[in-house]
Design an enzyme around this catalytic site. Structure first.
Site, short mmCIF file in Angstrom:
data_model
loop_
_atom_site.label_atom_id
_atom_site.label_comp_id
_atom_site.label_asym_id
_atom_site.label_seq_id
_atom_site.Cartn_x
_atom_site.Cartn_y
_atom_site.Cartn_z
N GLY A 106 0.77 -1.24 0.00
CA GLY A 106 0.00 0.00 0.00
C GLY A 106 0.80 1.28 0.00
O GLY A 106 0.24 2.36 0.19
N ARG B 296 -1.62 -10.41 2.03
CA ARG B 296 -1.12 -9.08 1.68
C ARG B 296 -2.26 -8.06 1.64
O ARG B 296 -2.07 -6.88 1.94
CB ARG B 296 -0.36 -9.12 0.34
CG ARG B 296 0.96 -9.90 0.46
CD ARG B 296 1.65 -10.04 -0.88
NE ARG B 296 2.09 -8.78 -1.43
CZ ARG B 296 3.27 -8.19 -1.23
NH1 ARG B 296 4.16 -8.79 -0.46
NH2 ARG B 296 3.57 -7.06 -1.81
N ASP C 205 1.82 -1.86 -10.74
CA ASP C 205 3.13 -2.11 -10.15
C ASP C 205 3.16 -3.60 -9.79
O ASP C 205 3.19 -3.97 -8.62
CB ASP C 205 3.26 -1.21 -8.90
CG ASP C 205 4.59 -1.32 -8.20
OD1 ASP C 205 5.62 -1.31 -8.88
OD2 ASP C 205 4.59 -1.42 -6.96
N CYS D 146 10.41 -3.15 -9.75
CA CYS D 146 11.67 -2.95 -9.03
C CYS D 146 12.67 -3.99 -9.56
O CYS D 146 13.40 -4.61 -8.79
CB CYS D 146 11.49 -3.01 -7.51
SG CYS D 146 10.72 -4.50 -6.91
N1 SAM Z 1 2.41 -1.17 -5.22
C1 SAM Z 1 2.76 -1.85 -3.97
C2 SAM Z 1 3.37 -0.85 -3.01
O1 SAM Z 1 3.99 0.11 -3.47
O2 SAM Z 1 3.22 -0.99 -1.80
C3 SAM Z 1 3.68 -3.04 -4.23
C4 SAM Z 1 3.08 -4.02 -5.19
S1 SAM Z 1 3.95 -5.55 -5.29
C5 SAM Z 1 5.27 -5.17 -6.32
C6 SAM Z 1 2.88 -6.45 -6.34
C7 SAM Z 1 1.59 -6.87 -5.68
O3 SAM Z 1 0.67 -7.26 -6.69
C8 SAM Z 1 1.72 -8.09 -4.76
O4 SAM Z 1 1.16 -7.78 -3.53
C9 SAM Z 1 0.92 -9.17 -5.47
O5 SAM Z 1 0.29 -10.05 -4.57
C10 SAM Z 1 -0.08 -8.35 -6.24
N2 SAM Z 1 -0.63 -8.99 -7.46
C11 SAM Z 1 0.02 -9.78 -8.34
N3 SAM Z 1 -0.80 -10.12 -9.35
C12 SAM Z 1 -1.99 -9.53 -9.11
C13 SAM Z 1 -3.22 -9.50 -9.80
N4 SAM Z 1 -3.39 -10.18 -10.94
N5 SAM Z 1 -4.24 -8.77 -9.28
C14 SAM Z 1 -4.07 -8.09 -8.12
N6 SAM Z 1 -2.92 -8.10 -7.41
C15 SAM Z 1 -1.89 -8.80 -7.90
#
Ligand code: SAM
Length: 317
Positions: A108, A133, A175, A233
């Protein structure tokens, strides 16, 4: 240089959560806690303002905030500088009728940043597929006082772009999961990659890239979306420039039509841009941002921004 050594060179970045107080109030508070504003960051109790991200402060790397009351109450958010770029580049509107999506939101950091930039106005849908998460996301959103956020525990790829709820979505932040290869204290693995592991590593990156491309193409299906930021990242072109290139030639980008935003529209003051050799026209690389771990005092990061081109009304069907 080990990941730990590189991490020690990265300042402690702290974002002032403007949903709760102003930058001026935060500075006054820090001074009352014995900190002094000093760009050199030599003294342990010093801080300075970041030159690229508004409301971001820098402290010496070893500064801790775990017992700080402003941190505990969500007024200060610990967030790497590069990870602040996506919300700044997306520049969501701060209006009552704004509708924005954070497609992959947990934990978040960027959701709360977007909400602050929207001044808590309009609606910010935040999707997170992972249940655990998602719990962290809801906690962070509430701690940060973001009242315009609607967190949803679902897979963004199953969200119907034609649902009436999303008819007015204009901005999307993407992201998604990536290899995380830019995170400094995870960089050591790069030194250790043995030849026999290279093949499975390539396979893993290709799988991630297909998923990342699918996410961008899905975002492009929202009927009124005009701006989509895609970030990772990762330091690998496979997940960055190559995904962007594939997205630009997808059916969805052609239908949009979507192009990359120009350099002037994507943090022009940031000097490190994309890899020119990855694009048919090397100049295209100027439109995207890279952060190099160890060289930019941040984690490794990549940011791109797709914008819908306006079609002359005579050509519209
Ligand atoms: N944007 C967040 C932050 O700055 O705090 C970090 C995001 S992290 C790189 C990617 C997130 O996307 C993970 O929590 C993962 O579980 C979620 N995720 C991956 N594929 C997804 C999807 N198809 N739909 C929703 N969430 C997804």
């Amino acid at each position: 240089q080990t990941g730990d050594a590189r991490a020690a060179q990265i300042p402690r970045y702290v974002r002032v959560n403007t949903a709760k107080w102003s930058l001026e109030d935060a500075i006054q508070y820090l001074v009352s806690q014995g900190f002094t504003m000093d760009d050199s960051l030599v003294s342990i109790k010093s801080f300075s303002r970041d030159e690229h991200v508004p409301n971001l402060l820098l402290f010496p790397a070893q500064t801790t905030f775990h017992d700080d009351s402003a941190y505990k109450s969500g007024k200060l958010i610990l967030q790497d500088k590069a990870s602040c770029f996506p919300a700044v580049v997306l520049a969501p509107p701060a209006r009552k009728d704004a509708v924005v999506i954070d497609a992959t939101a947990a934990p978040g950091n960027k959701t709360t940043h977007l909400s602050a930039l929207m001044q808590n106005k309009g609606k910010l849908y935040a999707f997170e597929r992972d249940r655990k998460r998602f719990g962290t996301l809801t906690m962070m959103v509430s701690k940060a006082g973001c009242t315009n956020v609607e967190p949803t525990n679902s897979d963004f790829l199953t969200v119907d772009p034609l649902d009436a709820k999303f008819a007015n979505v204009t901005h999307i932040l993407l992201d998604p999961s990536c290899s995380g290869s830019g995170i400094v204290n995870r960089l050591d693995h790069l030194l250790e990659t043995e030849e026999e592991n290279q093949e499975s590593e390539d396979e893993r990156l290709n799988k991630l890239a297909s998923f990342q491309l699918m996410m961008i193409r899905h975002a492009m299906k929202f009927p009124k979306v005009s701006r989509i930021v895609y970030s990772t990242c990762s330091i690998h072109a496979t997940e960055n420039e190559r995904v962007v290139r594939a997205a630009l030639s997808s059916d969805e980008a052609i239908a949009g039509p979507f192009q990359l935003a120009t350099k002037e529209d994507v943090l022009p003051s940031w000097p490190r841009r994309g890899m020119p050799e990855e694009f048919a026209e090397p100049e295209t690389a100027m439109s995207v941002i890279r952060c190099s771990p160890g060289e930019d005092a941040t984690n490794g990061f990549f940011v791109s921004c797709f914008v819908r081109q306006s079609v002359p009304s005579a050509l519209k069907r």
